[in-house]
Design a protein around this motif. Structure first.
Motif, short mmCIF file in Angstrom:
data_model
loop_
_atom_site.label_atom_id
_atom_site.label_comp_id
_atom_site.label_asym_id
_atom_site.label_seq_id
_atom_site.Cartn_x
_atom_site.Cartn_y
_atom_site.Cartn_z
N ASP A 1 -4.75 -10.41 -4.28
CA ASP A 1 -3.79 -11.08 -3.40
C ASP A 1 -3.93 -10.53 -1.97
O ASP A 1 -3.45 -11.14 -1.02
CB ASP A 1 -2.34 -10.94 -3.91
CG ASP A 1 -1.96 -9.53 -4.33
OD1 ASP A 1 -2.84 -8.79 -4.82
OD2 ASP A 1 -0.79 -9.16 -4.17
N TRP A 2 -4.63 -9.39 -1.85
CA TRP A 2 -4.88 -8.77 -0.54
C TRP A 2 -6.32 -9.00 -0.07
O TRP A 2 -6.77 -8.35 0.89
CB TRP A 2 -4.57 -7.27 -0.59
CG TRP A 2 -3.11 -6.99 -0.75
CD1 TRP A 2 -2.42 -6.85 -1.92
CD2 TRP A 2 -2.14 -6.83 0.29
NE1 TRP A 2 -1.09 -6.62 -1.68
CE2 TRP A 2 -0.89 -6.59 -0.33
CE3 TRP A 2 -2.20 -6.87 1.68
CZ2 TRP A 2 0.29 -6.40 0.40
CZ3 TRP A 2 -1.02 -6.67 2.41
CH2 TRP A 2 0.20 -6.44 1.77
N GLN A 3 -7.03 -9.89 -0.75
CA GLN A 3 -8.45 -10.16 -0.46
C GLN A 3 -8.75 -10.24 1.05
O GLN A 3 -8.12 -11.05 1.75
CB GLN A 3 -8.86 -11.49 -1.12
CG GLN A 3 -10.34 -11.79 -1.09
CD GLN A 3 -11.14 -10.90 -2.05
OE1 GLN A 3 -10.72 -10.65 -3.18
NE2 GLN A 3 -12.27 -10.40 -1.59
N GLY A 4 -9.67 -9.41 1.51
CA GLY A 4 -10.11 -9.46 2.91
C GLY A 4 -9.22 -8.70 3.88
O GLY A 4 -9.66 -8.34 4.97
N ARG A 5 -7.98 -8.41 3.50
CA ARG A 5 -7.02 -7.83 4.44
C ARG A 5 -7.38 -6.41 4.88
O ARG A 5 -6.97 -5.97 5.95
CB ARG A 5 -5.61 -7.82 3.81
CG ARG A 5 -5.01 -9.19 3.62
CD ARG A 5 -4.37 -9.70 4.90
NE ARG A 5 -3.28 -8.86 5.35
CZ ARG A 5 -2.04 -8.95 4.90
NH1 ARG A 5 -1.72 -9.84 4.00
NH2 ARG A 5 -1.09 -8.16 5.38
N PHE A 6 -8.13 -5.70 4.03
CA PHE A 6 -8.43 -4.31 4.36
C PHE A 6 -9.92 -4.06 4.58
O PHE A 6 -10.38 -2.92 4.59
CB PHE A 6 -7.84 -3.37 3.29
CG PHE A 6 -6.35 -3.50 3.18
CD1 PHE A 6 -5.53 -3.19 4.25
CD2 PHE A 6 -5.76 -3.97 2.02
CE1 PHE A 6 -4.15 -3.34 4.18
CE2 PHE A 6 -4.38 -4.12 1.93
CZ PHE A 6 -3.57 -3.81 3.01
N ASP A 7 -10.66 -5.15 4.80
CA ASP A 7 -12.11 -5.03 5.03
C ASP A 7 -12.42 -4.17 6.25
O ASP A 7 -13.47 -3.52 6.31
CB ASP A 7 -12.74 -6.42 5.21
CG ASP A 7 -12.81 -7.19 3.91
OD1 ASP A 7 -12.41 -6.63 2.86
OD2 ASP A 7 -13.26 -8.35 3.94
#
Ligand code: C2G
Length: 130
Positions: free
Chosen positions: A95-101
């Motif tokens: 659900d956090w996909q990509g948010r912490f890249d």
């Protein structure tokens, strides 16, 4: 020694929480969990958690696949927490996909699939209707 870190509110603890923590632990040798403060949960979800921070910390700390627990006070402090805890891998649900890249310059960032059909919000709705 591979250190894994993950974050969450873990309010009204359920099987989805268990599974992500177990899978996170399996990715390394030591699992550290940042548990959101009550204020952070209010700002993320627009409501206070059902269980206060002290209970949520106690639940997470008591799990045999969790080695270390601390309080997450702000989403903006992730880099600081990762460096403090010397984490090699950050694991989050997708659900956090990509948010912490943007943190992939200081650790590996992995998103694991959420357990389907369960969430704290749904549990609250079900209980309200009983
Ligand atoms: N989760 C899951 N399956 C579910 C429900 C939750 O895998 N059915 C995972 C989420 O993806 C998250 C973790 O369990 O990685 C904790 O979920 P929450 O308590 O809802 O976490 P959240 O409030 O999204 O906080 O810094 C980021 C956060 O603090 C994450």
């Amino acid at each position: 020694m591979k250190r894994v870190i993950t974050f969450g509110t873990f309010d009204v603890f359920h099987i989805g929480h268990i599974r992500i923590l177990q899978r996170a632990r399996q990715m390394g040798d030591l699992l550290t969990v940042g548990v959101s403060s009550d204020e952070l949960n209010l700002s993320k979800k627009g409501r206070a958690p059902v269980y206060p921070l002290s209970s949520r910390l106690e639940i997470i700390r008591s799990l045999r696949f969790v080695d270390n627990v601390f309080v997450e006070e702000s989403l903006e402090k992730k880099r600081e927490y990762i460096l403090q805890q010397k984490a090699d891998i950050l694991v989050m649900g997708n659900d956090w996909q990509g948010r912490f890249d943007f943190l992939s310059d200081c650790c590996e960032v992995v998103y694991l699939p959420r357990t389907p059909s369960i969430s704290t919000t749904e549990i609250i709705e079900v209980i309200k209707e009983i």
